[in-house]
Design a protein around this motif. Structure first.
Motif, PDB file in Angstrom:
ATOM      1  N   MET A   1      -1.881 -16.821   0.809  1.00 14.03           N
ATOM      2  CA  MET A   1      -2.927 -17.166  -0.159  1.00 14.03           C
ATOM      3  C   MET A   1      -2.698 -16.297  -1.381  1.00 14.03           C
ATOM      4  O   MET A   1      -2.054 -15.239  -1.293  1.00 14.03           O
ATOM      5  CB  MET A   1      -4.323 -16.916   0.403  1.00 14.03           C
ATOM      6  CG  MET A   1      -4.660 -17.734   1.627  1.00 14.03           C
ATOM      7  SD  MET A   1      -6.381 -17.508   2.152  1.00 14.03           S
ATOM      8  CE  MET A   1      -7.229 -18.592   0.982  1.00 14.03           C
ATOM      9  N   GLY A   2      -3.254 -16.737  -2.489  1.00 16.31           N
ATOM     10  CA  GLY A   2      -3.065 -15.894  -3.664  1.00 16.31           C
ATOM     11  C   GLY A   2      -3.726 -16.450  -4.900  1.00 16.31           C
ATOM     12  O   GLY A   2      -4.441 -17.455  -4.857  1.00 16.31           O
TER      13      GLY A   2
ATOM     14  N   ILE B   1      -0.936 -12.770  -0.781  1.00 15.83           N
ATOM     15  CA  ILE B   1      -1.128 -12.032   0.454  1.00 15.83           C
ATOM     16  C   ILE B   1      -0.780 -12.948   1.623  1.00 15.83           C
ATOM     17  O   ILE B   1      -1.197 -14.111   1.646  1.00 15.83           O
ATOM     18  CB  ILE B   1      -2.564 -11.475   0.574  1.00 15.83           C
ATOM     19  CG1 ILE B   1      -2.717 -10.600   1.815  1.00 15.83           C
ATOM     20  CG2 ILE B   1      -3.603 -12.588   0.525  1.00 15.83           C
ATOM     21  CD1 ILE B   1      -4.023  -9.783   1.814  1.00 15.83           C
ATOM     22  N   THR B   2      -0.001 -12.426   2.567  1.00 16.14           N
ATOM     23  CA  THR B   2       0.372 -13.222   3.734  1.00 16.14           C
ATOM     24  C   THR B   2      -0.729 -13.168   4.793  1.00 16.14           C
ATOM     25  O   THR B   2      -1.679 -12.387   4.677  1.00 16.14           O
ATOM     26  CB  THR B   2       1.682 -12.702   4.347  1.00 16.14           C
ATOM     27  OG1 THR B   2       1.431 -11.400   4.919  1.00 16.14           O
ATOM     28  CG2 THR B   2       2.783 -12.589   3.301  1.00 16.14           C
TER      29      THR B   2
ATOM     30  N   THR C   1       0.920  -7.753   0.788  1.00 12.61           N
ATOM     31  CA  THR C   1       0.568  -8.158  -0.575  1.00 12.61           C
ATOM     32  C   THR C   1       1.753  -8.022  -1.528  1.00 12.61           C
ATOM     33  O   THR C   1       2.671  -7.218  -1.318  1.00 12.61           O
ATOM     34  CB  THR C   1      -0.596  -7.326  -1.115  1.00 12.61           C
ATOM     35  OG1 THR C   1      -0.260  -5.929  -0.993  1.00 12.61           O
ATOM     36  CG2 THR C   1      -1.869  -7.610  -0.362  1.00 12.61           C
ATOM     37  N   ASN C   2       1.668  -8.817  -2.601  1.00 11.47           N
ATOM     38  CA  ASN C   2       2.659  -8.782  -3.668  1.00 11.47           C
ATOM     39  C   ASN C   2       1.899  -8.946  -4.980  1.00 11.47           C
ATOM     40  O   ASN C   2       1.056  -9.846  -5.093  1.00 11.47           O
ATOM     41  CB  ASN C   2       3.677  -9.909  -3.499  1.00 11.47           C
ATOM     42  CG  ASN C   2       4.684  -9.942  -4.623  1.00 11.47           C
ATOM     43  OD1 ASN C   2       5.273  -8.922  -4.958  1.00 11.47           O
ATOM     44  ND2 ASN C   2       4.890 -11.106  -5.220  1.00 11.47           N
TER      45      ASN C   2
ATOM     46  N   LEU D   1      -5.923  -7.370  -3.940  1.00 11.91           N
ATOM     47  CA  LEU D   1      -6.086  -8.648  -3.239  1.00 11.91           C
ATOM     48  C   LEU D   1      -6.338  -8.387  -1.769  1.00 11.91           C
ATOM     49  O   LEU D   1      -5.660  -7.560  -1.144  1.00 11.91           O
ATOM     50  CB  LEU D   1      -4.827  -9.487  -3.408  1.00 11.91           C
ATOM     51  CG  LEU D   1      -4.853 -10.925  -2.880  1.00 11.91           C
ATOM     52  CD1 LEU D   1      -5.882 -11.747  -3.640  1.00 11.91           C
ATOM     53  CD2 LEU D   1      -3.474 -11.555  -3.001  1.00 11.91           C
ATOM     54  N   SER D   2      -7.312  -9.090  -1.203  1.00 12.88           N
ATOM     55  CA  SER D   2      -7.598  -8.966   0.221  1.00 12.88           C
ATOM     56  C   SER D   2      -7.982 -10.329   0.770  1.00 12.88           C
ATOM     57  O   SER D   2      -8.256 -11.258   0.003  1.00 12.88           O
ATOM     58  CB  SER D   2      -8.727  -7.951   0.462  1.00 12.88           C
ATOM     59  OG  SER D   2      -9.915  -8.354  -0.191  1.00 12.88           O
TER      60      SER D   2
END
Length: 121
Positions: free
Chosen positions: A34-35, A51-52, A57-58, A69-70
């Motif tokens: 998701m991102g 985020i996987t 995260t990237n 990001l979470s």
């Protein structure tokens, strides 16, 4: 069908903070990455952060150290905490989710409708 509903955009002064949320609903077997992406006027859509499902995260270099990001897998929701906002962060922010709707289906990418973030100087 999968829907992504975004919330949390708005107008903020430089140096301020906003928190974006994106909730997925519909026929979902598993959500992989998701991102958030963003698109400023006259520019191409660009990656903000991803985020996987395993919480790796990237971040784009331009937001590292300012954005976090979470995700909550149980709620099928991803959150983008944006701090120390700058005028150049002004854009429409789009949520993205890579989803398998069944155990046997291929992964498909879904996008939200976008939410406006405006940072005034």
């Amino acid at each position: 069908q999968v829907q992504l509903v975004e919330s949390g955009g708005g107008l903020v002064q430089a140096g301020g903070s906003l928190r974006l949320s994106c909730a997925a609903s519909g026929t979902i077997f598993v959500i992989n990455a998701m991102g958030w992406y963003r698109q400023a006027p006259g520019k191409q859509r660009e990656l903000v952060a991803t985020i996987t499902s395993g919480f790796t995260t990237n971040y784009a270099d331009s937001v590292k150290g300012r954005f976090t990001l979470s995700r909550d897998n149980a709620k099928k929701t991803v959150y983008l905490q944006m701090n120390s906002l700058k005028p150049e962060d002004t854009a429409v922010y789009y949520c993205r989710a890579d989803v398998m709707v069944t155990r046997c289906s291929a992964e498909s990418t879904y996008w939200g409708q976008g939410t406006q973030v405006t940072v005034s100087s």
